[in-house]
Design a protein around this motif. Structure first.
Motif, mmCIF file in Angstrom:
data_model
loop_
_atom_site.group_PDB
_atom_site.id
_atom_site.type_symbol
_atom_site.label_atom_id
_atom_site.label_comp_id
_atom_site.label_asym_id
_atom_site.label_seq_id
_atom_site.Cartn_x
_atom_site.Cartn_y
_atom_site.Cartn_z
ATOM 1 N N LEU A 73 -28.352 -33.570 -81.918
ATOM 2 C CA LEU A 73 -29.269 -32.470 -81.615
ATOM 3 C C LEU A 73 -28.897 -31.231 -82.419
ATOM 4 O O LEU A 73 -27.728 -31.021 -82.745
ATOM 5 C CB LEU A 73 -29.208 -32.137 -80.122
ATOM 6 N N ALA A 112 -40.983 -31.439 -85.843
ATOM 7 C CA ALA A 112 -40.121 -32.568 -85.492
ATOM 8 C C ALA A 112 -39.333 -33.050 -86.709
ATOM 9 O O ALA A 112 -39.902 -33.272 -87.775
ATOM 10 C CB ALA A 112 -40.972 -33.713 -84.948
ATOM 11 N N GLU A 170 -37.876 -32.197 -69.610
ATOM 12 C CA GLU A 170 -39.141 -32.666 -69.046
ATOM 13 C C GLU A 170 -39.125 -32.466 -67.542
ATOM 14 O O GLU A 170 -38.242 -32.972 -66.861
ATOM 15 C CB GLU A 170 -39.333 -34.150 -69.336
ATOM 16 N N GLN A 209 -27.209 -38.974 -78.957
ATOM 17 C CA GLN A 209 -28.234 -38.264 -79.724
ATOM 18 C C GLN A 209 -27.594 -37.145 -80.541
ATOM 19 O O GLN A 209 -26.639 -36.505 -80.089
ATOM 20 C CB GLN A 209 -29.287 -37.668 -78.793
ATOM 21 N N TYR A 256 -42.998 -36.105 -78.229
ATOM 22 C CA TYR A 256 -42.214 -35.533 -77.141
ATOM 23 C C TYR A 256 -42.425 -34.021 -77.082
ATOM 24 O O TYR A 256 -42.629 -33.445 -76.020
ATOM 25 C CB TYR A 256 -40.733 -35.863 -77.361
ATOM 26 N N GLN A 257 -42.395 -33.383 -78.252
ATOM 27 C CA GLN A 257 -42.559 -31.928 -78.315
ATOM 28 C C GLN A 257 -43.951 -31.488 -77.865
ATOM 29 O O GLN A 257 -44.112 -30.393 -77.317
ATOM 30 C CB GLN A 257 -42.351 -31.428 -79.747
ATOM 31 N N SER A 288 -36.833 -29.040 -83.737
ATOM 32 C CA SER A 288 -35.818 -29.863 -83.074
ATOM 33 C C SER A 288 -35.823 -31.260 -83.678
ATOM 34 O O SER A 288 -36.673 -31.589 -84.499
ATOM 35 C CB SER A 288 -36.067 -29.946 -81.559
ATOM 36 N N THR A 289 -34.876 -32.058 -83.237
ATOM 37 C CA THR A 289 -34.804 -33.449 -83.703
ATOM 38 C C THR A 289 -35.590 -34.383 -82.793
ATOM 39 O O THR A 289 -35.571 -35.592 -82.990
ATOM 40 C CB THR A 289 -33.341 -33.934 -83.803
ATOM 41 N N GLN A 290 -36.307 -33.836 -81.832
ATOM 42 C CA GLN A 290 -37.168 -34.651 -80.985
ATOM 43 C C GLN A 290 -38.408 -35.064 -81.771
ATOM 44 O O GLN A 290 -38.765 -34.443 -82.764
ATOM 45 C CB GLN A 290 -37.596 -33.858 -79.750
ATOM 46 N N THR A 291 -39.078 -36.096 -81.293
ATOM 47 C CA THR A 291 -40.310 -36.529 -81.945
ATOM 48 C C THR A 291 -41.430 -35.535 -81.634
ATOM 49 O O THR A 291 -41.381 -34.818 -80.627
ATOM 50 C CB THR A 291 -40.751 -37.922 -81.460
ATOM 51 N N PRO A 297 -37.014 -35.956 -86.348
ATOM 52 C CA PRO A 297 -36.292 -37.002 -85.614
ATOM 53 C C PRO A 297 -35.377 -37.865 -86.486
ATOM 54 O O PRO A 297 -34.415 -38.431 -85.981
ATOM 55 C CB PRO A 297 -37.407 -37.836 -84.986
ATOM 56 N N ARG A 304 -33.235 -29.487 -77.488
ATOM 57 C CA ARG A 304 -34.281 -30.372 -76.973
ATOM 58 C C ARG A 304 -34.934 -29.719 -75.764
ATOM 59 O O ARG A 304 -34.277 -29.013 -75.008
ATOM 60 C CB ARG A 304 -33.732 -31.739 -76.574
#
Length: 189
Positions: A150, A128, A61, A148, A112-113, A106-109, A130, A58
């Motif tokens: 990941l 993504a 930020e 989460q 977000y990416q 990644s498994t992020q949305t 997710p 991930r």
């Protein structure tokens, strides 16, 4: 204190090769449509030519703390931004050596990416997953933290959607593209 996502601590634990990607070489990836940060959709199974996909847990930020206080102690967790920057900085060299495209995964949305893709000025898209459709269908290696799931860090070389090379584990993450370029230059590719 805000984490410095651009650099890596000297004492990062080295991940071990537990064989979690051994089943991938020679396999066509499942035909799963993934949202890309440019608004399009990508199925890795349908990519023509030679592609590179680097998977990462991930992106962090700026201005926000790590997911968990001991993030840096998790082998292979720290280094998503330096890895993305390494692929960004060597993108032209990869294309010059016959790589048709690079994607991060990644498994992020995708929303977000998108922040990371814009902030880091990436010349390629982040994909993504997710809901972990590709992760589950391809049995990609993961770990759980703070509720989460990941991806573990690895890099795939795909030829017409078939995995022909896997780099796993990837360490240090800020040399991921450099390691790939060295492999391409060996003639094994």
């Amino acid at each position: 204190m805000d984490p410095d996502y651009l650099s890596l601590p000297d004492d990062l634990p080295v991940p071990v090769d537990d064989g979690a990607t051994a089943h991938l070489v020679g396999r066509r990836l499942p035909d799963v449509s993934l949202e890309a940060t440019d608004g399009g959709r990508v199925s890795l199974a349908r990519l023509a030519g030679r592609s590179v996909v680097y998977a990462y847990p991930r992106t962090g930020e700026p201005g926000r703390p790590n997911l968990v206080a001991d993030w840096d102690a998790i082998p292979g967790a720290r280094g998503c931004t330096p890895q993305a920057c390494d692929f960004r900085d060597h993108h032209a060299q990869l294309l010059a050596r016959g790589i048709a495209r690079v994607h991060g995964l990644s498994t992020q949305t995708s929303a977000y990416q998108r922040e990371a893709a814009e902030r880091l000025r990436l010349p390629f898209t982040l994909l993504a997953d997710p809901h972990r459709a590709l992760v589950q269908a391809a049995r990609l290696p993961t770990f759980s933290v703070a509720g989460q799931i990941l991806l573990r860090r690895f890099t795939l070389v795909l030829d017409d959607g078939i995995v022909t090379k896997v780099f796993y584990p990837v360490f240090p993450p800020d040399r991921s593209a450099v390691e790939l370029l060295a492999w391409l230059d060996t003639g094994e590719a």
